[in-house]
Motif scaffolding. Structure first.
Motif, mmCIF file in Angstrom:
data_model
loop_
_atom_site.group_PDB
_atom_site.id
_atom_site.type_symbol
_atom_site.label_atom_id
_atom_site.label_comp_id
_atom_site.label_asym_id
_atom_site.label_seq_id
_atom_site.Cartn_x
_atom_site.Cartn_y
_atom_site.Cartn_z
ATOM 1 N N GLY A 189 0.967 -1.188 -0.021
ATOM 2 C CA GLY A 189 -0.091 0.023 0.034
ATOM 3 C C GLY A 189 0.874 1.279 0.082
ATOM 4 N N PHE A 204 2.414 1.678 -3.319
ATOM 5 C CA PHE A 204 1.591 2.154 -4.155
ATOM 6 C C PHE A 204 1.357 3.557 -4.172
ATOM 7 C CE2 PHE A 204 0.050 -2.157 -5.200
ATOM 8 C CZ PHE A 204 0.093 -1.931 -6.544
ATOM 9 N N ALA A 205 1.387 4.055 -2.997
ATOM 10 C CA ALA A 205 1.315 5.535 -2.747
ATOM 11 C C ALA A 205 2.165 6.222 -3.125
ATOM 12 C CB ALA A 205 0.876 5.741 -1.013
ATOM 13 N N ALA A 217 2.064 6.841 -6.690
ATOM 14 C CA ALA A 217 1.162 7.483 -6.979
ATOM 15 C C ALA A 217 1.496 8.886 -6.917
ATOM 16 C CB ALA A 217 -0.427 7.223 -6.114
ATOM 17 N N VAL A 218 2.290 9.338 -5.871
ATOM 18 C CA VAL A 218 2.803 10.695 -5.657
ATOM 19 C C VAL A 218 3.891 11.183 -6.619
ATOM 20 C CG1 VAL A 218 3.993 12.224 -4.031
ATOM 21 C CG2 VAL A 218 2.015 10.615 -3.440
ATOM 22 N N ILE A 273 3.628 -7.788 -20.680
ATOM 23 C CA ILE A 273 2.733 -7.712 -19.430
ATOM 24 C C ILE A 273 1.673 -8.542 -19.417
ATOM 25 C CG2 ILE A 273 1.784 -6.105 -17.762
ATOM 26 C CD1 ILE A 273 4.910 -5.644 -18.148
ATOM 27 N N ILE A 276 -2.417 -7.793 -9.836
ATOM 28 C CA ILE A 276 -3.478 -7.004 -10.315
ATOM 29 C C ILE A 276 -3.581 -5.379 -10.076
ATOM 30 C CG2 ILE A 276 -6.265 -6.786 -10.466
ATOM 31 C CD1 ILE A 276 -6.190 -9.497 -9.009
ATOM 32 N N GLY A 277 -3.216 -5.130 -8.898
ATOM 33 C CA GLY A 277 -2.971 -3.465 -8.654
ATOM 34 C C GLY A 277 -1.639 -2.929 -9.475
ATOM 35 N N PHE A 299 -0.493 -4.236 -12.684
ATOM 36 C CA PHE A 299 -1.067 -4.002 -13.906
ATOM 37 C C PHE A 299 -1.798 -3.086 -14.149
ATOM 38 C CE2 PHE A 299 -3.704 -7.811 -13.625
ATOM 39 C CZ PHE A 299 -4.906 -7.418 -14.178
ATOM 40 N N SER A 300 -2.738 -2.948 -13.432
ATOM 41 C CA SER A 300 -3.805 -1.937 -13.475
ATOM 42 C C SER A 300 -3.164 -0.566 -13.366
ATOM 43 C CB SER A 300 -5.057 -2.025 -12.560
ATOM 44 O OG SER A 300 -5.491 -3.473 -12.541
ATOM 45 N N PHE A 301 -2.753 -0.380 -12.254
ATOM 46 C CA PHE A 301 -2.254 1.002 -11.799
ATOM 47 C C PHE A 301 -1.142 1.385 -12.520
ATOM 48 C CE2 PHE A 301 -0.604 3.985 -8.288
ATOM 49 C CZ PHE A 301 -1.334 4.888 -8.964
ATOM 50 N N LEU A 334 -1.353 -0.497 -17.191
ATOM 51 C CA LEU A 334 -2.173 -0.213 -17.971
ATOM 52 C C LEU A 334 -2.388 1.328 -17.988
ATOM 53 C CD1 LEU A 334 -5.028 -3.076 -17.590
ATOM 54 C CD2 LEU A 334 -3.120 -2.591 -19.735
ATOM 55 N N THR A 335 -2.448 1.866 -16.580
ATOM 56 C CA THR A 335 -2.647 3.425 -16.531
ATOM 57 C C THR A 335 -1.689 4.102 -17.040
ATOM 58 O OG1 THR A 335 -4.072 2.888 -14.497
ATOM 59 C CG2 THR A 335 -3.587 5.045 -14.885
ATOM 60 N N LEU A 368 -1.270 5.387 -20.449
ATOM 61 C CA LEU A 368 -2.321 6.131 -20.916
ATOM 62 C C LEU A 368 -1.933 7.680 -20.567
ATOM 63 C CD1 LEU A 368 -5.454 4.300 -19.694
ATOM 64 C CD2 LEU A 368 -4.657 4.517 -22.293
ATOM 65 N N LEU A 369 -1.216 7.705 -19.508
ATOM 66 C CA LEU A 369 -0.930 9.401 -19.143
ATOM 67 C C LEU A 369 0.378 9.978 -19.860
ATOM 68 C CD1 LEU A 369 -1.681 8.527 -15.408
ATOM 69 C CD2 LEU A 369 -3.073 9.601 -17.080
#
Lengths: 214, 118
Positions: free
Chosen positions: A50, A53-54, A57-58, A78, A201-202, A204-206, A209-210, A213-214
């Motif tokens: 967690g 991931f934080a 994210a930052v 992937i 899952i977290g 490859f999603s975060f 895949l995300t 896109l950005l």
């Protein structure tokens, strides 16, 4: 107190205390102490992820004029890594079912298949990291890459440890058979393995895949 | 013995169900991103995160076998506690750091450096 009544296998010392209590109940009862304790370890691991991931994210979009996710990530690889990990999850499930049926050979077969899928995942991971390192996208290149290496690397190290544990278990089961202790170990590794798939899952999603896109 | 075989048939069904759900929930976001079938980025991100969250629940139920009654409820309790902490850590970090970021001076030096790159 109970050590006199139970013939302990070597290394089984710490579990003796519970043994008297559960001996008559047969195998259908979980050993609440160990399984719950292992579960709480997993929850603490979940906190580690967690936090990672934080961090991602930052700082995950601070590229420092270096490469961005869209330049680095190869989604088809992937997708394959995800497939291997997901397949290894269900084959581990089969292994646990065979364990409950006391079918040692099939249990070892499915455990071995799980290990092979896990190794395939690790191969893809290592290949990706080596590639990134060679093109100069190491963990020191930018905040994004530091966070990426730390997060995905921690997951990879977990999978590698799980694979090592799996090999040790195969040897243990081969030598000692499906003993009470080995069954408990298999169930603990099962939780660990499925948990790592959940974390993936977290990732490859975060991250992947995300990220593209950005 | 018949009870056990019945149990393992049910266990097989559960694992297969979880696996099939997982495959579907994995293939959709990968397909949407890789094929370019959906181009709207906010929609894509909603798809990825929504399906990812559902897949995590699928894993918890079908693979980790979490139930409210397991281990006298302590298992579920520890999960609720952990999820709460993770949400606080993640939401708090993103929130605080986004505010800090807004209040930072623009990094002139860095912008100049990038402009002067060959």
């Amino acid at each position: 107190m109970s050590s006199a009544t139970v013939d302990t296998p070597e290394g089984g010392f710490e579990f003796i205390v519970h043994d008297d209590h559960h001996h008559d109940d047969g195998e259908h009862h979980h050993e609440t102490g160990t399984m719950l304790g292992f579960w709480i370890y997993l929850m603490s691991d979940c906190l580690i992820f967690g936090i990672l991931f934080a961090i991602y994210a930052v700082v995950g979009q601070n590229y420092a004029a270096g490469p961005a996710p869209v330049d680095l990530f190869e989604l088809d690889k992937i997708a394959w890594a995800t497939a291997w990990l997901l397949l290894s999850s269900i084959t581990y499930g089969f292994s646990v079912i065979k364990m409950h049926e006391n079918n040692k050979n099939m249990m070892m077969f499915w455990l071995l298949v799980t290990g092979i899928f896990g190794a395939a995942f690790l191969y893809l991971s290592v290949e990706e990291f080596m590639h990134l390192w060679h093109i100069g996208a190491g963990p020191g290149a930018s905040a994004f890459l530091s966070a990426f290496w730390f997060l995905v690397g921690t997951h990879g190290v977990h999978v590698a440890c799980g694979a090592l544990w799996l090999v040790v278990l195969l040897v243990q089961v081969q030598i000692h058979g499906l003993t009470h202790e080995n069954k408990r170990r298999i169930l603990c590794l099962s939780l660990f393995w499925h948990f790592l798939d959940l974390i993936w899952i977290g990732v490859f999603s975060f991250v992947y895949l995300t990220g593209v896109l950005l | 013995m018949s009870a056990e075989t019945h149990d393992s048939a049910k266990a097989y069904r559960d694992y297969l169900k979880g696996f099939i759900f997982s495959v579907i929930l994995t293939v959709i976001p990968f397909y949407c991103v890789m094929s370019g079938a959906v181009t709207d980025v906010p929609t894509l991100i909603a798809i990825i995160f929504g399906l990812g969250a559902i897949q995590m629940l699928v894993h918890v139920v079908y693979f980790l076998h979490l139930t409210v009654s397991a281990e006298d409820g302590w298992q579920a309790m520890s999960v609720v506690f952990t999820v709460m902490l993770v949400v606080i850590i993640m939401a708090g970090s993103i929130w605080v750091m986004a505010h800090l970021h807004e209040n930072m001076m623009p990094a002139h030096d860095q912008i100049e450096r990038i402009k002067n790159l060959p």
